[in-house]
Enzyme design. Structure first.
Site, mmCIF file in Angstrom:
data_model
loop_
_atom_site.group_PDB
_atom_site.id
_atom_site.type_symbol
_atom_site.label_atom_id
_atom_site.label_comp_id
_atom_site.label_asym_id
_atom_site.label_seq_id
_atom_site.Cartn_x
_atom_site.Cartn_y
_atom_site.Cartn_z
ATOM 1 N N SER A 80 3.921 -2.363 10.132
ATOM 2 C CA SER A 80 5.328 -2.231 10.923
ATOM 3 C C SER A 80 6.034 -3.391 10.077
ATOM 4 O O SER A 80 6.673 -3.842 10.575
ATOM 5 C CB SER A 80 5.125 -1.645 11.902
ATOM 6 N N GLU A 138 -6.570 5.081 7.948
ATOM 7 C CA GLU A 138 -6.917 5.731 7.480
ATOM 8 C C GLU A 138 -8.329 6.417 6.901
ATOM 9 O O GLU A 138 -8.183 7.735 6.393
ATOM 10 C CB GLU A 138 -5.554 6.014 6.598
ATOM 11 N N GLY A 140 3.006 -0.711 4.565
ATOM 12 C CA GLY A 140 3.219 0.091 4.316
ATOM 13 C C GLY A 140 4.572 0.784 3.428
ATOM 14 O O GLY A 140 4.798 0.656 2.600
ATOM 15 N N GLY A 141 5.190 1.191 4.857
ATOM 16 C CA GLY A 141 6.284 2.125 4.000
ATOM 17 C C GLY A 141 7.346 1.136 3.830
ATOM 18 O O GLY A 141 7.777 1.860 2.637
ATOM 19 N N HIS A 186 -9.278 1.018 5.040
ATOM 20 C CA HIS A 186 -8.273 1.576 5.449
ATOM 21 C C HIS A 186 -8.296 2.424 7.175
ATOM 22 O O HIS A 186 -8.958 3.271 6.848
ATOM 23 C CB HIS A 186 -6.940 1.913 4.942
ATOM 24 N N GLY A 217 2.850 2.704 10.890
ATOM 25 C CA GLY A 217 3.830 3.690 10.846
ATOM 26 C C GLY A 217 4.374 4.120 11.688
ATOM 27 O O GLY A 217 4.654 5.440 11.454
ATOM 28 N N ASN A 256 0.267 -0.813 -0.082
ATOM 29 C CA ASN A 256 -0.243 0.047 -0.566
ATOM 30 C C ASN A 256 1.019 1.005 0.093
ATOM 31 O O ASN A 256 1.471 1.770 0.731
ATOM 32 C CB ASN A 256 -0.654 0.461 1.119
ATOM 33 N N TRP A 257 0.780 1.645 -0.937
ATOM 34 C CA TRP A 257 1.860 2.580 -1.503
ATOM 35 C C TRP A 257 1.206 4.432 -0.734
ATOM 36 O O TRP A 257 1.912 5.117 -0.883
ATOM 37 C CB TRP A 257 2.063 3.259 -2.555
ATOM 38 N N LYS A 258 -0.078 4.394 0.234
ATOM 39 C CA LYS A 258 -0.777 5.587 0.152
ATOM 40 C C LYS A 258 -0.629 6.375 -0.295
ATOM 41 O O LYS A 258 -0.507 6.260 -1.829
ATOM 42 C CB LYS A 258 0.221 5.402 1.648
ATOM 43 N N GLU A 312 -5.492 -4.765 10.590
ATOM 44 C CA GLU A 312 -4.224 -3.413 10.705
ATOM 45 C C GLU A 312 -4.341 -3.137 11.773
ATOM 46 O O GLU A 312 -5.410 -2.133 12.098
ATOM 47 C CB GLU A 312 -4.088 -2.569 9.222
HETATM 48 P P1 13P Z 1 2.936 0.402 7.514
HETATM 49 O O1 13P Z 1 3.612 -0.866 6.421
HETATM 50 O O2 13P Z 1 3.995 1.857 7.364
HETATM 51 O O3 13P Z 1 2.954 0.249 8.655
HETATM 52 O O4 13P Z 1 1.774 0.596 7.183
HETATM 53 C C1 13P Z 1 0.725 0.056 7.617
HETATM 54 C C2 13P Z 1 -0.197 -0.061 6.280
HETATM 55 O O5 13P Z 1 -1.158 1.068 7.133
HETATM 56 C C3 13P Z 1 -0.614 -1.068 5.475
HETATM 57 O O6 13P Z 1 -2.274 -1.245 4.908
#
Ligand code: 13P
Length: 250
Positions: A212, A97, A233-234, A95, A173, A8-10, A167
């Protein structure tokens, strides 16, 4: 069941950078075709270049969100029909967020889930508790509510075609990963709820872990019996790190 490793590149990476990402990522994962399922979920403007860059490769492309209506006066929104038309196969829904920054409710997520299935998009629905909820001992209650209200309403047949992502919000994050045991416990709870709803078919549903995930912790998380992949994510922004996680999933 094969693991699904999804990135997930956000709101990161530029459309112009997708081809370079693919060039770096693909040689590292070509031999994983058929062993692990791979997915990248770029921002909306990067979807078209991603579909192009990953065509005829083992990597599928998904969006990070969609609107529940097919079209209409919804300035700034993107519909599932648009995603489908671009050749996008998957979509992340609900998600944390979206839930916590943009106020998406379980009912809205369910409406999006129904629409995604209607359009033949493969949905990944995210659930997970906040730190306060975990500290108050409410994790099970939150997961039960989110499951019942944003997932189960879709009906058994479509539920079987839905991917779930656990999640925990406190692990997203923050660099704080759930321990494999804590994650497994939550995944078991979700599996039990799936079983209550659809019986033995629950075994065939993938429950991804997100929060993470890194090359260093991916293997032990993915070794848990009810963890069937990762939503990264990251670490998915770096093609080398994401490839290392993909290999851990193989
Ligand atoms: P991180 O891997 O950056 O913690 O993000 C997880 C996430 O929200 C994937 O959708």
């Amino acid at each position: 069941m094969k693991n699904l490793i999804a990135g997930n590149w956000k709101m990161n990476l530029l459309p112009g950078g997708v081809a370079g990402y693919a060039e770096r990522f693909l040689p590292q994962v070509r031999d994983l075709a058929g062993v692990v399922d791979l997915l990248v979920c770029p921002n909306f403007p990067a979807l078209a270049p991603a579909v192009e860059a990953f065509r005829n490769t083992p990597v599928a492309v998904g969006a990070q969100n969609m609107h529940q209506e097919l079209s209409g006066a919804h300035t700034g929104e993107v519909s599932g029909t648009m995603l489908h038309d671009l050749g996008v196969g998957w979509v992340i829904l609900g998600h944390s967020e979206r839930r916590h920054i943009y106020g998406e409710t379980d009912a809205l997520i369910l409406a999006k889930l129904k629409r995604a299935h209607e359009l033949g998009l493969r949905p990944i629905v995210c659930v997970g508790e906040l730190l306060e909820e975990r500290e108050r001992g409410e994790t099970e209650q939150v997961l039960r509510r989110q499951f019942a209200e944003s997932l189960a309403g879709v009906g058994s047949e479509l539920l079987e075609k839905t991917t779930v992502a656990y999640e925990p919000v406190w692990a997203i994050g923050t660099g704080k990963t759930a321990t494999p045991e804590t994650a497994q416990e939550a995944h078991r709870l979700l599996r039990n709820q799936l079983e209550e709803k659809i019986g033995t078919a629950a075994k065939g549903i993938r429950i991804l872990y997100g929060g993470s995930v890194k090359p260093e912790n991916a293997a032990e998380l993915l070794a848990q019996p009810d963890i069937n992949g990762a939503l990264v994510g990251g670490a998915s922004l770096d093609p080398d790190a994401f490839a290392a996680i993909a290999r851990a999933g193989a």
